[in-house]
Motif scaffolding. Structure first.
Motif, PDB file in Angstrom:
ATOM      1  N   SER A 119     -10.459  -5.361   5.418  1.00 42.31           N
ATOM      2  CA  SER A 119      -9.420  -5.504   6.294  1.00 42.31           C
ATOM      3  C   SER A 119      -8.356  -4.620   6.090  1.00 42.31           C
ATOM      4  N   PHE A 120      -7.965  -4.336   4.715  1.00 48.79           N
ATOM      5  CA  PHE A 120      -7.004  -3.443   4.537  1.00 48.79           C
ATOM      6  C   PHE A 120      -6.970  -1.807   5.273  1.00 48.79           C
ATOM      7  N   LEU A 121      -8.089  -1.774   5.851  1.00 47.16           N
ATOM      8  CA  LEU A 121      -8.478  -0.529   6.560  1.00 47.16           C
ATOM      9  C   LEU A 121      -7.792  -0.541   7.879  1.00 47.16           C
ATOM     10  N   LEU A 122      -7.354  -1.747   8.267  1.00 48.29           N
ATOM     11  CA  LEU A 122      -6.618  -1.870   9.676  1.00 48.29           C
ATOM     12  C   LEU A 122      -5.195  -1.678   9.469  1.00 48.29           C
ATOM     13  N   TRP A 123      -4.761  -1.249   8.282  1.00 52.80           N
ATOM     14  CA  TRP A 123      -3.462  -0.764   8.126  1.00 52.80           C
ATOM     15  C   TRP A 123      -3.457   0.612   7.472  1.00 52.80           C
ATOM     16  N   PRO A 124      -3.416   1.701   8.005  1.00 54.23           N
ATOM     17  CA  PRO A 124      -3.850   3.051   7.546  1.00 54.23           C
ATOM     18  C   PRO A 124      -2.968   3.556   6.494  1.00 54.23           C
ATOM     19  N   TRP A 125      -1.816   2.828   6.286  1.00 50.27           N
ATOM     20  CA  TRP A 125      -0.858   3.222   5.128  1.00 50.27           C
ATOM     21  C   TRP A 125      -1.260   2.509   3.768  1.00 50.27           C
ATOM     22  N   MET A 126      -2.178   1.831   3.818  1.00 45.66           N
ATOM     23  CA  MET A 126      -2.567   0.829   2.562  1.00 45.66           C
ATOM     24  C   MET A 126      -3.910   1.609   1.931  1.00 45.66           C
ATOM     25  N   LEU A 127      -3.652   2.027   0.497  1.00 40.86           N
ATOM     26  CA  LEU A 127      -4.489   2.437  -0.187  1.00 40.86           C
ATOM     27  C   LEU A 127      -5.741   1.712  -0.620  1.00 40.86           C
ATOM     28  N   SER A 128      -5.236   0.304  -0.908  1.00 41.49           N
ATOM     29  CA  SER A 128      -6.502  -0.598  -1.282  1.00 41.49           C
ATOM     30  C   SER A 128      -5.745  -2.093  -0.971  1.00 41.49           C
ATOM     31  N   PRO A 129      -6.922  -3.232  -1.122  1.00 40.64           N
ATOM     32  CA  PRO A 129      -6.375  -4.492  -1.079  1.00 40.64           C
ATOM     33  C   PRO A 129      -5.379  -5.047  -2.177  1.00 40.64           C
ATOM     34  N   ASN A 130      -5.132  -4.484  -3.261  1.00 37.48           N
ATOM     35  CA  ASN A 130      -4.127  -4.537  -4.216  1.00 37.48           C
ATOM     36  C   ASN A 130      -2.715  -4.495  -3.572  1.00 37.48           C
ATOM     37  N   TYR A 131      -2.632  -3.995  -2.351  1.00 39.55           N
ATOM     38  CA  TYR A 131      -1.249  -3.920  -1.795  1.00 39.55           C
ATOM     39  C   TYR A 131      -1.106  -4.559  -0.327  1.00 39.55           C
ATOM     40  N   PHE A 132      -2.260  -5.639  -0.369  1.00 36.40           N
ATOM     41  CA  PHE A 132      -1.995  -6.402   0.783  1.00 36.40           C
ATOM     42  C   PHE A 132      -0.624  -7.283   0.781  1.00 36.40           C
ATOM     43  N   TYR A 133      -0.227  -7.555  -0.384  1.00 38.33           N
ATOM     44  CA  TYR A 133       0.992  -8.382  -0.223  1.00 38.33           C
ATOM     45  C   TYR A 133       2.249  -7.816   0.285  1.00 38.33           C
ATOM     46  N   LYS A 134       1.921  -6.337   0.707  1.00 42.97           N
ATOM     47  CA  LYS A 134       2.980  -5.992   1.720  1.00 42.97           C
ATOM     48  C   LYS A 134       2.764  -6.309   3.118  1.00 42.97           C
ATOM     49  N   VAL A 135       1.594  -6.759   3.527  1.00 48.14           N
ATOM     50  CA  VAL A 135       1.104  -7.417   4.708  1.00 48.14           C
ATOM     51  C   VAL A 135       1.440  -8.836   4.742  1.00 48.14           C
ATOM     52  N   ASP A 136       0.724  -9.428   3.731  1.00 51.70           N
ATOM     53  CA  ASP A 136       0.804 -11.005   3.707  1.00 51.70           C
ATOM     54  C   ASP A 136       0.417 -11.543   2.492  1.00 51.70           C
ATOM     55  N   ARG A 137       1.403 -11.975   1.732  1.00 55.55           N
ATOM     56  CA  ARG A 137       1.505 -12.476   0.272  1.00 55.55           C
ATOM     57  C   ARG A 137       0.731 -13.629   0.356  1.00 55.55           C
ATOM     58  N   PRO A 138       0.428 -14.626   0.932  1.00 60.41           N
ATOM     59  CA  PRO A 138      -0.591 -15.718   0.614  1.00 60.41           C
ATOM     60  C   PRO A 138      -1.976 -15.270   0.652  1.00 60.41           C
TER      61      PRO A 138
END
Length: 206
Positions: A119-138
Motif C-alpha cells: 500500500s505504500f505504493l499509493l503514496w508516490p513519494w514513499m520509498l518503502s513501508p518503513n516510512y509509513f509513519y509519515k502517513v499513519d503512525r498507528p
C-alpha cells in the motif's frame, strides 16, 4: 536525452542492497529445499536465520549507502514472501503439528500483510513501508516498527519450536491468530483512510 526515474536506474537495480537481497534469498531457499529432504530442525533454523539476518542487512546497507529505491523495496517484499513460503512449507512437511498455525500465518502474511505492505505504493513519494509513519503512525506501529516485524515472523516460528519442545500447542495458535487480528484491523483502518472515512494520523513533525 531521457532520464530514467530514480526507482529504475541500473545503478540502483544492480546496487549492493539488491545484491544482498538476491544472495540471502537464494541461500534461504536453498537451505529450505534441503530441509525438505532431511527433515531436520537444524536446517530450518539455519534457513530462517539466513532469511532474517539478510533481510535486516539489505535494509541497513541501503540506508547507510543512501541507495533506497522503490524497485529495491518491491524486490525485498517479493523475496521475503518467497523465503517465508518455502520455509513454512518445509516446516509443515517436517512437523505436521505446525500445519494449523502456519496455515493461519500464511493467510495473514501472504495475503493481508502483502496488500498492506504494497500500500505504500499509493503514496508516490514513499520509498518503502518503513516510512509509513509519515502517513499513519498507528498502522506503522502495528506493522513495520521493530516489535511489529518481530511479531509478524519470528514470534510465530519461535513459538512453534517452543511448542515442539514443551507440548504447548496453544502458543503458536495464539500468536498466529493475534497477528491475523492485527492485519485485519490494520487493513480496515487503511481502507477507511483511503476512502476518506477516517483521518490519517501521521507522526508529529511529518
Amino acid at each position: 536525452m531521457t532520464t530514467l526515474p530514480l526507482a529504475i536506474r541500473p545503478a540502483l537495480l544492480l546496487g549492493v542492497p539488491n545484491r544482498i537481497t538476491l544472495v540471502r534469498t537464494v541461500i534461504a531457499m536453498a537451505v529450505a529445499t534441503y530441509a525438505f529432504r532431511t527433515g531436520e530442525l537444524t536446517w530450518l533454523v539455519i534457513g530462517y536465520f539466513s532469511y532474517w539476518f539478510g533481510d535486516s542487512l539489505d535494509g541497513w546497507v541501503a540506508r547507510r549507502r543512501n541507495e533506497e529505491s522503490l524497485s529495491g523495496a518491491v524486490f525485498d517484499i517479493v523475496c521475503d514472501r518467497a523465503c517465508s513460503f518455502l520455509l513454512a512449507a518445509a516446516f509443515m512437511a517436517t512437523y505436521s503439528a505446525t500445519i494449523g498455525p502456519l496455515a493461519i500465518y500464511l493467510i495473514q502474511f501472504g495475503v493481508l500483510d502483502t496488500m498492506l505492505t504494497f500500500s505504500f505504493l499509493l503514496w508516490p513519494w514513499m520509498l518503502s513501508p518503513n516510512y509509513f509513519y509519515k502517513v499513519d503512525r498507528p498502522i506503522y506501529l502495528w506493522n513495520w516498527s521493530k516489535p511489529a516485524k518481530a511479531m509478524n515472523t519470528a514470534a510465530v516460528v519461535i513459538s512453534l519450536v517452543v511448542a515442539g519442545q514443551t507440548g504447548a500447542q496453544w502458543l503458536p495458535y495464539t500468536i498466529a491468530v493475534a497477528a491475523l487480528v492485527v492485519k485485519v484491523v490494520s487493513s480496515y483502518r487503511l481502507i477507511t483512510i483511503i476512502c476518506g472515512r477516517r483521518a490519517a494520523v501521521p507522526e508529529e513533525g511529518h
